[in-house]
Design a protein around this motif. Sequence first.
Motif, mmCIF file in Angstrom:
data_model
loop_
_atom_site.group_PDB
_atom_site.id
_atom_site.type_symbol
_atom_site.label_atom_id
_atom_site.label_comp_id
_atom_site.label_asym_id
_atom_site.label_seq_id
_atom_site.Cartn_x
_atom_site.Cartn_y
_atom_site.Cartn_z
ATOM 1 N N HIS A 186 -1.596 -30.112 8.707
ATOM 2 C CA HIS A 186 -1.004 -28.883 9.235
ATOM 3 C C HIS A 186 0.346 -28.634 8.574
ATOM 4 C CE1 HIS A 186 2.141 -30.842 11.628
ATOM 5 N NE2 HIS A 186 1.239 -31.731 12.024
ATOM 6 N N ASP A 187 0.888 -27.424 8.754
ATOM 7 C CA ASP A 187 2.157 -27.027 8.131
ATOM 8 C C ASP A 187 3.325 -27.031 9.110
ATOM 9 O OD1 ASP A 187 0.975 -26.611 5.624
ATOM 10 O OD2 ASP A 187 0.335 -24.588 6.193
ATOM 11 N N GLY A 188 3.151 -27.657 10.267
ATOM 12 C CA GLY A 188 4.229 -27.717 11.249
ATOM 13 C C GLY A 188 3.694 -27.571 12.655
ATOM 14 N N ILE A 189 4.126 -28.460 13.569
ATOM 15 C CA ILE A 189 3.595 -28.396 14.932
ATOM 16 C C ILE A 189 4.085 -27.152 15.671
ATOM 17 C CG2 ILE A 189 3.376 -30.914 15.078
ATOM 18 C CD1 ILE A 189 5.822 -30.898 16.942
ATOM 19 N N ILE A 190 5.088 -26.459 15.127
ATOM 20 C CA ILE A 190 5.535 -25.222 15.780
ATOM 21 C C ILE A 190 4.456 -24.157 15.762
ATOM 22 C CG2 ILE A 190 7.967 -25.644 15.290
ATOM 23 C CD1 ILE A 190 7.738 -23.593 13.015
ATOM 24 N N ASN A 191 3.419 -24.342 14.951
ATOM 25 C CA ASN A 191 2.323 -23.368 14.872
ATOM 26 C C ASN A 191 1.224 -23.631 15.897
ATOM 27 O OD1 ASN A 191 3.133 -21.826 12.365
ATOM 28 N ND2 ASN A 191 3.066 -23.911 11.522
ATOM 29 N N TYR A 192 1.420 -24.628 16.773
ATOM 30 C CA TYR A 192 0.353 -25.021 17.695
ATOM 31 C C TYR A 192 0.880 -25.122 19.126
ATOM 32 C CZ TYR A 192 -1.853 -26.272 13.294
ATOM 33 O OH TYR A 192 -2.362 -26.236 12.025
ATOM 34 N N THR A 193 -0.006 -24.879 20.080
ATOM 35 C CA THR A 193 0.311 -25.059 21.496
ATOM 36 C C THR A 193 -0.852 -25.782 22.168
ATOM 37 O OG1 THR A 193 -0.627 -22.885 22.065
ATOM 38 C CG2 THR A 193 1.749 -22.988 21.648
ATOM 39 N N VAL A 194 -0.556 -26.484 23.239
ATOM 40 C CA VAL A 194 -1.598 -27.181 23.993
ATOM 41 C C VAL A 194 -2.610 -26.170 24.521
ATOM 42 C CG1 VAL A 194 -2.072 -28.554 26.065
ATOM 43 C CG2 VAL A 194 -0.104 -29.097 24.619
ATOM 44 N N GLY A 195 -3.886 -26.475 24.327
ATOM 45 C CA GLY A 195 -4.961 -25.580 24.740
ATOM 46 C C GLY A 195 -5.488 -24.709 23.624
ATOM 47 N N GLN A 196 -4.809 -24.693 22.482
ATOM 48 C CA GLN A 196 -5.224 -23.846 21.364
ATOM 49 C C GLN A 196 -6.540 -24.331 20.782
ATOM 50 O OE1 GLN A 196 -2.130 -23.196 18.478
ATOM 51 N NE2 GLN A 196 -3.573 -22.874 16.795
ATOM 52 N N ARG A 197 -7.412 -23.369 20.435
ATOM 53 C CA ARG A 197 -8.698 -23.710 19.825
ATOM 54 C C ARG A 197 -8.813 -23.138 18.407
ATOM 55 N NH1 ARG A 197 -14.656 -21.520 21.821
ATOM 56 N NH2 ARG A 197 -15.813 -22.250 19.991
ATOM 57 N N ARG A 198 -8.376 -21.895 18.239
ATOM 58 C CA ARG A 198 -8.521 -21.227 16.950
ATOM 59 C C ARG A 198 -7.453 -21.678 15.964
ATOM 60 N NH1 ARG A 198 -12.150 -17.145 17.387
ATOM 61 N NH2 ARG A 198 -12.646 -16.407 19.503
#
Length: 380
Positions: A251-263
């Motif tokens: 990935h390019d940074g955890i700031i692009n993700y949130t808990v529960g994200q699927r897409r």
Amino acid sequence: MPLDQPTLNSLGIAKAPADTRVVVAMSGGVDSSVVAAMLAEEGYDVVGVTLQLYDHGAALAKKGACCAGRDIHDARRVAETMGFPHYVLDYEDTFRESVIDEFADAYLGGATPVPCIRCNERVKFRDLLETARDLDADCMATGHYIQRKMGARGPELHRAADPVRDQSYFLFSTTGEQLDYLRFPLGHLHDKAATRALAAKYGLPVADKPDSQDICFVPNGDYAAVIEKLRPDAAQPGAIVDMDGRELARHDGIINYTVGQRRGLGIGGLSEPLYVVKLDPDRRHVVVGPKSALATRLVPLREINWLGDAPLASRGEWHIGVKVRSTRPPREAILRPKANDLAEVELLTPEEGVSPGQACVFYDLDDTRVLGGGWIWRGY
């Protein structure tokens, strides 16, 4: 023979409306504009105040955002229409230090912050409230959809009459002392159409203005872009791993993700869909797993604000309703105080997507009363 009780005005103050000064926090939207107009028509000594929270020309600002340039202009027009004074206060430094910086740091720490709660807590209901006192106001009114009711021990916080518009999730950290001074004149209305009808009745220029949808300083809901502007070195690459630690992708940074994200995970060829179940900022890992791994029953909380009549620690357990998301109805739970402002909530029905940085708000199971709440964190 008992003395006559003083007559209270519509705001619950023993003064004539003309002798009652009310500071109205005006965002420029229809809700706070209606509050100001309503109180002005009733004869109160209304003072409108709008906060400039960030530089309107900066990259963070966007057209139509709360407290952007257009909104300040709209608030001023409402004040001119209704004939009461209006002031704009520069709160840029306070807002950045108290809200925006924490928002960015929380995301970098793998949390999912709720900056609107911090804004109410640290800016509107703290600094602005003190400004209202400095202006010799008897109270401060806002356009929030929540109710203040008098109980046996003083004012209580209650959910709005309209469950769709209820904003109690965002106001859980309101203290008892603040509640003494605050008023919420729209909380009893049963739908937003009633508010817009009042705006049309008063001839307000914002009667048809759309509601703001996004966080005021986050254009188009793009959190990652804002954080990269605030923290240029924020987007550090890392691994997307399964629950056993096996790397599945980069990935390019955890700031692009949130808990529960699927897409947007970029993982193909699997027999079942995967969801983000945890963010590990120390290792820069995005941990994914099946949907069942999102179910949470025990929720650790800190920074508890308790609004119940009896002290929080006066008994071992409280059976309450809780919200872990603003859009979900209260669910039955058990609240167990731990120490000082720490507690644990056991959800009787597990919830999916519970994430550190969000709020858990407490409700009376038999009433509309808000009992406070706390912030979800990773644990003791």
